[in-house]
Design a protein around this motif. Sequence first.
Motif, PDB file in Angstrom:
ATOM      1  N   MET A   1       0.838  -1.174   0.000  1.00 60.64           N
ATOM      2  CA  MET A   1       0.000   0.000   0.000  1.00 60.64           C
ATOM      3  C   MET A   1       0.889   1.246   0.000  1.00 60.64           C
ATOM      4  O   MET A   1       1.803   1.371   0.792  1.00 60.64           O
ATOM      5  CB  MET A   1      -0.908  -0.022   1.228  1.00 60.64           C
ATOM      6  N   THR A   2       0.610   2.173  -0.902  1.00 53.71           N
ATOM      7  CA  THR A   2       1.409   3.379  -0.967  1.00 53.71           C
ATOM      8  C   THR A   2       0.887   4.425   0.013  1.00 53.71           C
ATOM      9  O   THR A   2      -0.295   4.487   0.313  1.00 53.71           O
ATOM     10  CB  THR A   2       1.409   3.974  -2.390  1.00 53.71           C
ATOM     11  N   SER A   3       1.788   5.225   0.476  1.00 60.16           N
ATOM     12  CA  SER A   3       1.470   6.283   1.427  1.00 60.16           C
ATOM     13  C   SER A   3       1.372   7.607   0.678  1.00 60.16           C
ATOM     14  O   SER A   3       1.972   7.779  -0.389  1.00 60.16           O
ATOM     15  CB  SER A   3       2.582   6.353   2.475  1.00 60.16           C
ATOM     16  N   TRP A   4       0.656   8.562   1.246  1.00 57.58           N
ATOM     17  CA  TRP A   4       0.588   9.888   0.642  1.00 57.58           C
ATOM     18  C   TRP A   4       1.974  10.497   0.546  1.00 57.58           C
ATOM     19  O   TRP A   4       2.239  11.305  -0.336  1.00 57.58           O
ATOM     20  CB  TRP A   4      -0.355  10.793   1.431  1.00 57.58           C
ATOM     21  N   ARG A   5       2.877  10.080   1.397  1.00 59.25           N
ATOM     22  CA  ARG A   5       4.235  10.614   1.384  1.00 59.25           C
ATOM     23  C   ARG A   5       5.006  10.203   0.130  1.00 59.25           C
ATOM     24  O   ARG A   5       5.921  10.902  -0.283  1.00 59.25           O
ATOM     25  CB  ARG A   5       4.987  10.175   2.632  1.00 59.25           C
ATOM     26  N   ASP A   6       4.611   9.078  -0.488  1.00 63.43           N
ATOM     27  CA  ASP A   6       5.301   8.611  -1.688  1.00 63.43           C
ATOM     28  C   ASP A   6       5.155   9.568  -2.861  1.00 63.43           C
ATOM     29  O   ASP A   6       6.022   9.621  -3.730  1.00 63.43           O
ATOM     30  CB  ASP A   6       4.789   7.223  -2.101  1.00 63.43           C
ATOM     31  N   SER A   7       4.068  10.316  -2.898  1.00 63.39           N
ATOM     32  CA  SER A   7       3.814  11.218  -4.023  1.00 63.39           C
ATOM     33  C   SER A   7       3.789  12.694  -3.624  1.00 63.39           C
ATOM     34  O   SER A   7       3.340  13.539  -4.395  1.00 63.39           O
ATOM     35  CB  SER A   7       2.485  10.844  -4.686  1.00 63.39           C
ATOM     36  N   THR A   8       4.279  12.989  -2.440  1.00 63.20           N
ATOM     37  CA  THR A   8       4.228  14.360  -1.937  1.00 63.20           C
ATOM     38  C   THR A   8       5.647  14.873  -1.688  1.00 63.20           C
ATOM     39  O   THR A   8       6.417  14.220  -0.987  1.00 63.20           O
ATOM     40  CB  THR A   8       3.423  14.419  -0.618  1.00 63.20           C
ATOM     41  N   PRO A   9       5.994  16.037  -2.253  1.00 62.04           N
ATOM     42  CA  PRO A   9       7.334  16.598  -2.024  1.00 62.04           C
ATOM     43  C   PRO A   9       7.626  16.804  -0.544  1.00 62.04           C
ATOM     44  O   PRO A   9       6.721  17.066   0.254  1.00 62.04           O
ATOM     45  CB  PRO A   9       7.292  17.942  -2.760  1.00 62.04           C
ATOM     46  N   GLU A  10       8.904  16.711  -0.187  1.00 61.23           N
ATOM     47  CA  GLU A  10       9.295  16.806   1.219  1.00 61.23           C
ATOM     48  C   GLU A  10       8.903  18.131   1.860  1.00 61.23           C
ATOM     49  O   GLU A  10       8.509  18.167   3.030  1.00 61.23           O
ATOM     50  CB  GLU A  10      10.796  16.570   1.368  1.00 61.23           C
ATOM     51  N   HIS A  11       8.980  19.254   1.122  1.00 66.08           N
ATOM     52  CA  HIS A  11       8.629  20.540   1.729  1.00 66.08           C
ATOM     53  C   HIS A  11       7.134  20.600   2.059  1.00 66.08           C
ATOM     54  O   HIS A  11       6.745  21.199   3.064  1.00 66.08           O
ATOM     55  CB  HIS A  11       9.056  21.721   0.846  1.00 66.08           C
ATOM     56  N   VAL A  12       6.302  19.940   1.257  1.00 63.58           N
ATOM     57  CA  VAL A  12       4.864  19.888   1.547  1.00 63.58           C
ATOM     58  C   VAL A  12       4.626  18.976   2.754  1.00 63.58           C
ATOM     59  O   VAL A  12       3.849  19.311   3.642  1.00 63.58           O
ATOM     60  CB  VAL A  12       4.068  19.405   0.310  1.00 63.58           C
ATOM     61  N   GLN A  13       5.310  17.832   2.782  1.00 56.40           N
ATOM     62  CA  GLN A  13       5.190  16.930   3.923  1.00 56.40           C
ATOM     63  C   GLN A  13       5.546  17.648   5.227  1.00 56.40           C
ATOM     64  O   GLN A  13       4.836  17.515   6.231  1.00 56.40           O
ATOM     65  CB  GLN A  13       6.125  15.731   3.760  1.00 56.40           C
ATOM     66  N   ALA A  14       6.638  18.413   5.195  1.00 60.10           N
ATOM     67  CA  ALA A  14       7.087  19.114   6.403  1.00 60.10           C
ATOM     68  C   ALA A  14       6.031  20.125   6.861  1.00 60.10           C
ATOM     69  O   ALA A  14       5.737  20.222   8.057  1.00 60.10           O
ATOM     70  CB  ALA A  14       8.417  19.804   6.149  1.00 60.10           C
ATOM     71  N   GLN A  15       5.449  20.860   5.914  1.00 61.99           N
ATOM     72  CA  GLN A  15       4.425  21.833   6.301  1.00 61.99           C
ATOM     73  C   GLN A  15       3.175  21.132   6.809  1.00 61.99           C
ATOM     74  O   GLN A  15       2.581  21.558   7.799  1.00 61.99           O
ATOM     75  CB  GLN A  15       4.109  22.766   5.143  1.00 61.99           C
ATOM     76  N   PHE A  16       2.759  20.051   6.141  1.00 66.72           N
ATOM     77  CA  PHE A  16       1.587  19.312   6.612  1.00 66.72           C
ATOM     78  C   PHE A  16       1.837  18.725   7.996  1.00 66.72           C
ATOM     79  O   PHE A  16       0.964  18.783   8.865  1.00 66.72           O
ATOM     80  CB  PHE A  16       1.213  18.212   5.629  1.00 66.72           C
TER      81      PHE A  16
END
Length: 144
Positions: A1-16
């Motif tokens: 199962m893929t995670s939302w983190r697999d398709s999300t840039p690191e800077h967006v992940q950090a802000q989220f």
Amino acid sequence: MTSWRDSTPEHVQAQFDGLFGLGLDAALDMLAKRKEFYPFGIEARGGEAVMVGSEPGLGDDPESQAVLDLLYEGGRRRSADMDAVAYVCDVRLREPDSDAVRIDLEHRDGHALQIVTPYRIKRFGRGVESGQMSVSSGVRRIWG
């Protein structure tokens, strides 16, 4: 199962991650102190997080959706100054039968998530216990 983190840039992940942590902590704190809270937002602006509430004029006991609608409207007006936003509200789940904190996250780069975390207020004012969060795709309301 893929995670939302697999398709999300690191800077967006950090802000989220930052907005989610601030939002959940604030919601659980209000629940522990008052056993309820009105929806609120947290806006990421130039590296800082700013908490926002609804504008006055909704009366003493407004409906949560009316508060959210005003928060969304204000977010759209300020969207040029923001990188990301979180909207936090108290919801009732059917499965499992539980109260929950819902956090809708959106980033100007086009990413949106909804994170729902069930909770239970402990007896005799002993705080709030949170359950297993679930993550799903969110709705773009600000930069949609």
